[in-house]
Design an enzyme around this catalytic site. Structure first.
Site, PDB file in Angstrom:
ATOM      1  N   GLU A   1      78.382  67.922  33.216  1.00  0.00           N
ATOM      2  CA  GLU A   1      77.466  68.309  31.714  1.00  0.00           C
ATOM      3  C   GLU A   1      77.330  69.146  31.409  1.00  0.00           C
ATOM      4  O   GLU A   1      76.436  69.470  32.304  1.00  0.00           O
ATOM      5  CB  GLU A   1      76.841  67.183  31.402  1.00  0.00           C
ATOM      6  CG  GLU A   1      76.033  66.677  30.113  1.00  0.00           C
ATOM      7  CD  GLU A   1      74.680  66.189  31.026  1.00  0.00           C
ATOM      8  OE1 GLU A   1      74.447  65.338  31.943  1.00  0.00           O
ATOM      9  OE2 GLU A   1      74.033  65.992  30.026  1.00  0.00           O
TER      10      GLU A   1
ATOM     11  N   ASP B   1      73.165  64.434  34.561  1.00  0.00           N
ATOM     12  CA  ASP B   1      72.008  64.401  34.937  1.00  0.00           C
ATOM     13  C   ASP B   1      71.296  62.886  35.220  1.00  0.00           C
ATOM     14  O   ASP B   1      72.179  62.244  34.145  1.00  0.00           O
ATOM     15  CB  ASP B   1      71.260  65.417  33.661  1.00  0.00           C
ATOM     16  CG  ASP B   1      71.531  66.557  33.548  1.00  0.00           C
ATOM     17  OD1 ASP B   1      71.792  67.102  34.381  1.00  0.00           O
ATOM     18  OD2 ASP B   1      71.181  67.039  32.379  1.00  0.00           O
TER      19      ASP B   1
ATOM     20  N   ASP C   1      69.507  61.118  33.552  1.00  0.00           N
ATOM     21  CA  ASP C   1      68.742  60.370  32.407  1.00  0.00           C
ATOM     22  C   ASP C   1      69.457  59.546  31.394  1.00  0.00           C
ATOM     23  O   ASP C   1      70.649  59.679  31.312  1.00  0.00           O
ATOM     24  CB  ASP C   1      68.132  62.037  31.251  1.00  0.00           C
ATOM     25  CG  ASP C   1      69.146  62.759  31.404  1.00  0.00           C
ATOM     26  OD1 ASP C   1      70.501  62.669  31.129  1.00  0.00           O
ATOM     27  OD2 ASP C   1      69.081  64.327  30.822  1.00  0.00           O
TER      28      ASP C   1
ATOM     29  N   ASP D   1      70.895  60.896  28.329  1.00  0.00           N
ATOM     30  CA  ASP D   1      71.929  61.908  27.767  1.00  0.00           C
ATOM     31  C   ASP D   1      72.817  61.450  28.790  1.00  0.00           C
ATOM     32  O   ASP D   1      74.287  61.490  28.571  1.00  0.00           O
ATOM     33  CB  ASP D   1      71.564  63.147  27.570  1.00  0.00           C
ATOM     34  CG  ASP D   1      70.933  63.056  26.382  1.00  0.00           C
ATOM     35  OD1 ASP D   1      70.738  62.425  25.687  1.00  0.00           O
ATOM     36  OD2 ASP D   1      70.703  63.552  26.145  1.00  0.00           O
TER      37      ASP D   1
END
Ligand code: 0RA
Length: 670
Positions: free
Chosen positions: A441, A514, A516, A518
């Site tokens: 990402e 990541d 998280d 997102d």
């Protein structure tokens, strides 16, 4: 000996000073590799080859017909011939030393003694008996001449005694050299290999039918009968005998091999050959000059190849076979069994180890001699000749087919490389096996991943921001999307109905986002893409999710990583049980993780964990209700329904799912 005392050869360019420079064997002991190639097995056996070559020269010159090669239990080798014997006369030019001593203690001394013995070989070969003497810790030479036996002993090139009379030699003539290789040069463990020496002895006997070679080896040195302890080697058929033995029980293309043994038209040498074409195409080519092997070929081989090529081509023309035009020398000789041997006066050898013959005149002489006989041979048995021509044409066509295939492969390989997206950092391995591509990402995470990866097997493709949701976008929009196009190009396997798993450029496709929400969203967008566009990639087990940590925990030299809050709590209760001061840091994103940590926790196959994405996984990770009551094979249909619900165009389905499953969400990370 009379010619020893002849006035100096007027063509000689040696002067007394030159001889001084060449004298002494110290350079041989200092740099043995310069004289015998190396001091390993090869160099060790070269010593014997040197002595056998000298004896063979004496035989080929017509002065000897018996050579005895013997390997003793104490590691000594003797080579004896029944030739003229090395001259023992005193030589005034060399402070009255015997010719024998000069020959044994002087480099390049052969040419001065009128015998062509030392001239015929040249180069690395025929550097002379003096090199063997320099590299032997013990050496005895005996000469039987004019009914007198002479003997002298040496060590490391130095005479230990004068040349002494050693009795009468009534029925004996010739030269004997017995030596032991110096352990200081070849090492304590150097041993002669009986099979290697035996093969050398046998090949010499094949190469000159005028010699009988007696082989003898101490039985204690022999293992499991691979080599006889004693044998008399004599082959009246020459190298044709070897060919017959080597191709026995194999199917030949022609009924008889093509063999010959002829003088050159210029009278300056001769060529002997034996060649057979075998149906299995498992051929060999052994070539020799003055019985010395020329493994790298050279003039004699190229002359021979040209003769056969021209002969076969003109036979094709004569018989109206148009396909004969395309054949090459390699097509004619490649799968054949060839023995080729020339005898010439002053051979020049070439290359690092002098294993190639370099003599343009020999190439011409061989070509013209062989071509005449080959054309004769072909026209004398046209049925066989036609079979041979067909066989060679088959090989030519096979060669061209392979070349076309290779060209095509190269073209697709380079054009695929050209079409690779600029953002891709590819791995160096060209073989997909064992390789991985990490889809990450953004550029900063891409940068860390690039540093953390294993260059040989791991590629990195950074994708910018949220990729397009293919489940809700139009097909046109999906096709125009840059990120998705980059991904398709990098993978190389095509999508939709054009998907071809065999073209996939990597073994594993790893989504690394990541830890998280997102990140999870991007991962789900990518999985949706793969699910819709290349479900076979998932089915084949190629798609994975990386498990990057969210927290780093450390206390007193212990470090642990946690992928989420629950995992963090668990680690605090186990790994750091009872500790009060645990330092906890939260990674904001992969881009902020030091490469070494990223490698250890997420990328290194030895320490990471990957989740494989598959339809099976859905059944175990989804809420029970979603899968209940469905058997195997239902997984795919279920997944499609779920993807449609979660990622599709109808937000109301998504809302319903969230409401139904809210009880499974423990903490919401925003
Ligand atoms: C120089 C001159 C002559 C023979 C030889 C060398 C000779 C060398 C070796 C090495 C092994 N066996 C050998 N046999 C002979 C010619 C001597 C003459 O004309 O009598």
């Amino acid at each position: 000996m009379s010619d020893l005392f002849d006035s100096p050869d007027p063509s000689s360019t040696y002067s007394a000073r030159d001889i001084e420079v060449l004298e002494g064997l110290e350079p041989v002991r200092r740099r043995p590799g310069m004289y015998i190639g190396s001091t390993d097995e090869q160099g060790l056996h070269h010593l014997v080859a040197e002595l056998v070559d000298n004896a063979m020269d004496e035989a080929v010159a017509g002065h000897a017909n018996l050579i005895e090669i013997e390997l003793d239990e104490d590691g000594f080798v003797s080579v004896r011939d029944n030739g003229r014997g090395i001259p023992i006369d005193a030589h005034p030019k060399y402070r009255n030393k015997s010719a024998l001593e000069v020959i044994l203690t002087t480099l390049h001394s052969g040419g001065k003694f009128g015998g062509k013995v030392y001239e015929t070989s040249g180069g690395l070969h025929g550097v002379g008996i003096s090199v063997v003497n320099a590299l032997a810790d013990e050496l005895v030479v005996e000469v039987a001449r004019d009914r007198q036996l002479w003997r002298q002993t040496y060590s490391r090139g130095q005479p230990l005694s004068k040349l002494e009379k050693a009795g009468a030699a009534q029925n004996r003539r010739g030269t004997l050299v017995r030596f032991h290789p110096d352990p200081e040069i070849f090492g304590r463990n150097a041993r002669f290999s009986p099979p290697r020496l035996y093969r050398m002895a046998r090949s010499k006997a094949y190469l000159f039918r005028g010699v009988k070679i007696r082989w003898r080896c101490a039985p204690a040195l022999l293992r499991n009968g691979e080599t006889p302890a004693e044998e008399e080697l004599h082959f009246p058929g020459g190298i044709a005998d070897y060919l017959t033995a080597a191709t026995r029980e194999r199917i030949g293309i022609t009924t008889e091999p093509f063999v010959g043994n002829f003088e050159f038209s210029n009278g300056e040498g001769r060529v002997e050959w034996a060649i057979g074409w075998v149906a299995d195409g498992d051929g060999f080519a052994h070539s020799y000059c003055n019985t010395i092997p020329t493994p790298l070929g050279g003039s004699h081989e190229s002359g021979f190849r040209a003769a056969l090529l021209r002969g076969l081509k003109s036979f094709g023309e004569l018989t109206g076979n148009k396909r004969a035009a395309q054949i090459t020398g390699e097509d004619v000789l490649g799968g054949a069994c060839l023995m080729l041997s020339v005898f010439i006066r002053n051979p020049q050898f070439q290359g690092q180890t002098k294993e190639r013959l370099d003599s343009p005149e020999t190439a011409r002489q061989v070509e013209s001699t062989v071509k005449d006989h080959f054309e004769h041979w072909l026209s004398a048995a046209p049925d066989g000749a036609n079979l041979l021509l067909d066989h060679v044409i088959d090989r030519a066509e096979e060669r061209q087919r392979r070349r076309r295939e290779k060209d095509l492969q190269r073209k697709t390989a380079t054009s695929r490389k050209l079409r690779l997206p600029g953002k891709l950092t590819d791995c160096t391995s060209n073989d997909p096996r064992g390789t991985e591509i990490f889809l990450v990402e953004g550029d900063s995470a891409g940068g860390s991943a690039k540093q953390a990866r294993d260059r040989a097997t791991q590629a990195v493709l950074p994708l910018r921001g949220k990729i397009l949701n293919v489940a809700s976008a139009s097909a046109d929009k999906a096709r125009a999307n840059q990120e998705l196009n980059d991904l398709l190009q990098a993978l190389g396997c095509g999508s939709g109905s054009r998907f071809d798993a065999s073209k996939l450029r990597y073994e594993r496709v790893v989504i690394m986002t990541d830890a998280d929400v997102d990140g999870a969203h991007i991962a789900s967008l990518l999985m949706t893409f793969f699910f819709r566009e290349m479900p076979k990639l998932i089915e084949g087990g190629h798609l994975y999710l990386a498990q990057p940590p969210l927290y780093r925990l450390s206390a007193g030299g212990t470090t642990a990583y946690a992928r989420d809050d629950a995992h963090k709590e668990e680690i605090l209760k186990t790994v750091f049980k009872g500790r009060t001061k645990v330092e906890i840091s939260r990674f904001k994103g992969l881009g902020e993780m030091p490469p070494a940590q990223l490698r250890e926790t997420t990328m290194d196959p030895a320490t990471r964990t990957l989740l494989r994405v598959g339809f099976q996984d859905l059944e175990t990770t989804l809420p029970r209700d979603e899968v209940n009551g469905h058997g195997a094979g239902e997984g795919w249909r279920q997944a499609r329904e779920l993807v449609e619900r979660l990622m599709g165009r109808k937000p109301e389905l998504r809302l319903a799912f969230i409401q139904e499953n809210a009880r499974f969400a423990e903490t919401i990370d925003i």
